[in-house]
Design a protein around this motif. Structure first.
Motif, PDB file in Angstrom:
ATOM      1  N   GLN A  58      -5.144  12.047  -8.592  1.00  0.00           N
ATOM      2  CA  GLN A  58      -4.481  11.097  -7.699  1.00  0.00           C
ATOM      3  C   GLN A  58      -5.497  10.359  -6.828  1.00  0.00           C
ATOM      4  OE1 GLN A  58      -1.739  13.598  -5.572  1.00  0.00           O
ATOM      5  NE2 GLN A  58      -0.123  13.402  -7.111  1.00  0.00           N
ATOM      6  N   LEU A  95       0.800   4.147  -2.916  1.00  0.00           N
ATOM      7  CA  LEU A  95       0.513   5.553  -2.677  1.00  0.00           C
ATOM      8  C   LEU A  95       1.643   6.452  -3.150  1.00  0.00           C
ATOM      9  CD1 LEU A  95      -1.117   5.297   0.869  1.00  0.00           C
ATOM     10  CD2 LEU A  95      -2.273   5.716  -1.302  1.00  0.00           C
ATOM     11  N   LEU A 136      -6.644   6.365  -7.035  1.00  0.00           N
ATOM     12  CA  LEU A 136      -6.613   5.489  -5.864  1.00  0.00           C
ATOM     13  C   LEU A 136      -7.904   4.675  -5.771  1.00  0.00           C
ATOM     14  CD1 LEU A 136      -5.044   4.705  -3.292  1.00  0.00           C
ATOM     15  CD2 LEU A 136      -6.195   6.594  -2.134  1.00  0.00           C
ATOM     16  N   LEU A 159       1.547   6.880  -6.946  1.00  0.00           N
ATOM     17  CA  LEU A 159       0.504   7.783  -7.436  1.00  0.00           C
ATOM     18  C   LEU A 159       1.025   9.209  -7.539  1.00  0.00           C
ATOM     19  CD1 LEU A 159      -2.711   6.623  -5.545  1.00  0.00           C
ATOM     20  CD2 LEU A 159      -2.153   6.285  -7.945  1.00  0.00           C
ATOM     21  N   ARG A 197       0.828  -1.204   0.000  1.00  0.00           N
ATOM     22  CA  ARG A 197       0.000   0.000   0.000  1.00  0.00           C
ATOM     23  C   ARG A 197       0.865   1.258   0.000  1.00  0.00           C
ATOM     24  NH1 ARG A 197      -5.230   1.291   1.738  1.00  0.00           N
ATOM     25  NH2 ARG A 197      -5.743  -0.836   1.143  1.00  0.00           N
ATOM     26  N   THR A 229      -2.191   5.934   5.254  1.00  0.00           N
ATOM     27  CA  THR A 229      -3.113   6.280   4.174  1.00  0.00           C
ATOM     28  C   THR A 229      -3.753   7.642   4.421  1.00  0.00           C
ATOM     29  OG1 THR A 229      -3.608   3.928   3.898  1.00  0.00           O
ATOM     30  CG2 THR A 229      -5.093   5.488   2.839  1.00  0.00           C
TER      31      THR A 229
END
Length: 257
Positions: A145, A132, A149, A135, A128, A190
């Motif tokens: 972005q 991220l 996601l 991106l 993950r 996140t």
């Protein structure tokens, strides 16, 4: 009687795992014996020092690459199996079958279902983070972005992956300290990443000046994780449609006028 060859091999294998996951600084005698489930006395029966151990595993580097590749393949397939069959119901036999290995081969890499679950969570966390970061490197528009996601989470290969943490949280979140820590780390990472995207969007005039990035990042995560959490895998298409509709509403709330 203790099997010296087996214990020596176990120490080497677990040391290679620590090196691959956390780097050289984490390769302490304390971490090694904890990972192996042995005492320091047992360690020193096989290796006079950490330097001697390092000399030994240098010769195993080629084999280690094969081991780590196999472990990652098992973890990926085990993650799918955990989601499809349920953490409570799944057995080592079912994990082995889903991973395309024999049960005895599975035990070469993992000692229990609990250990596989822990590593699957850790593997997801690593993936993950990489996702991220990629991106931000691939596109400049902060709204794109966030949209990307969401689209990635709707791809078939990611549908099980994005919800594994939520599924397992029901099972072990408050029983397994390590999984609890991984879960918290993933949520925090996140949220912070989405917050950074929102901050950047405000700065360049894409999002509202009065936007509270920290608050809206939390709203975003709660909303979209809630969609995953409440829709079963066989309704994935519906869940993705709801995600896209929710993103339309979310983007209207944050977009600059």
């Amino acid at each position: 009687m203790e099997n010296g060859g087996t214990t020596s091999a176990l120490i080497c294998e677990r040391s290679l795992e620590i090196l691959a996951e956390q780097g050289y600084r984490a390769l302490s005698i304390g971490n090694i014996v904890k990972r192996c489930g042995i005492s320091k006395t047992t360690f020193y029966k096989h290796f006079a020092s950490k330097d001697e151990l390092l000399e030994k595993i240098r010769f195993l580097s080629e084999a280690e690459n094969d081991v780590m590749t196999q472990r990652e393949e098992i973890l990926l397939k085990a993650s799918q199996a955990f989601f499809q069959l349920g953490v409570d119901e799944i057995s080592m036999e079912a994990i082995a079958k889903a991973s395309g290995v024999t049960r005895s081969s599975l035990y070469r890499y993992f000692s229990s279902k609990e250990e596989i679950l822990e590593y699957a969570i850790q593997y997801e966390l690593k993936g993950r983070k990489q996702l991220l970061l990629s991106l931000r490197e691939q596109m400049d528009d902060p709204l794109e972005q966030i949209a990307k996601l969401i689209e990635i989470s709707c791809e078939p290969v990611h549908q099980h992956y994005d919800t594994l943490m939520l599924v397992t949280s029901r099972y072990k979140l408050y029983k397994n300290k390590r999984i609890h820590e991984y879960f918290d780390e993933l949520v925090l990472y996140t949220t912070q990443m989405v917050e950074e995207i929102l901050v950047h969007g405000v700065k360049i005039g894409v999002f509202r000046e009065d936007l509270d990035p920290k608050l809206m990042a939390s709203v975003f995560l709660a909303a979209f994780n809630g969609i995953d959490f409440n829709y079963p895998q066989d309704a994935a298409c519906d869940a993705c449609r709801i995600k896209r509709e929710a993103f339309t509403v979310f983007s209207e709330l944050i977009r600059a006028r």
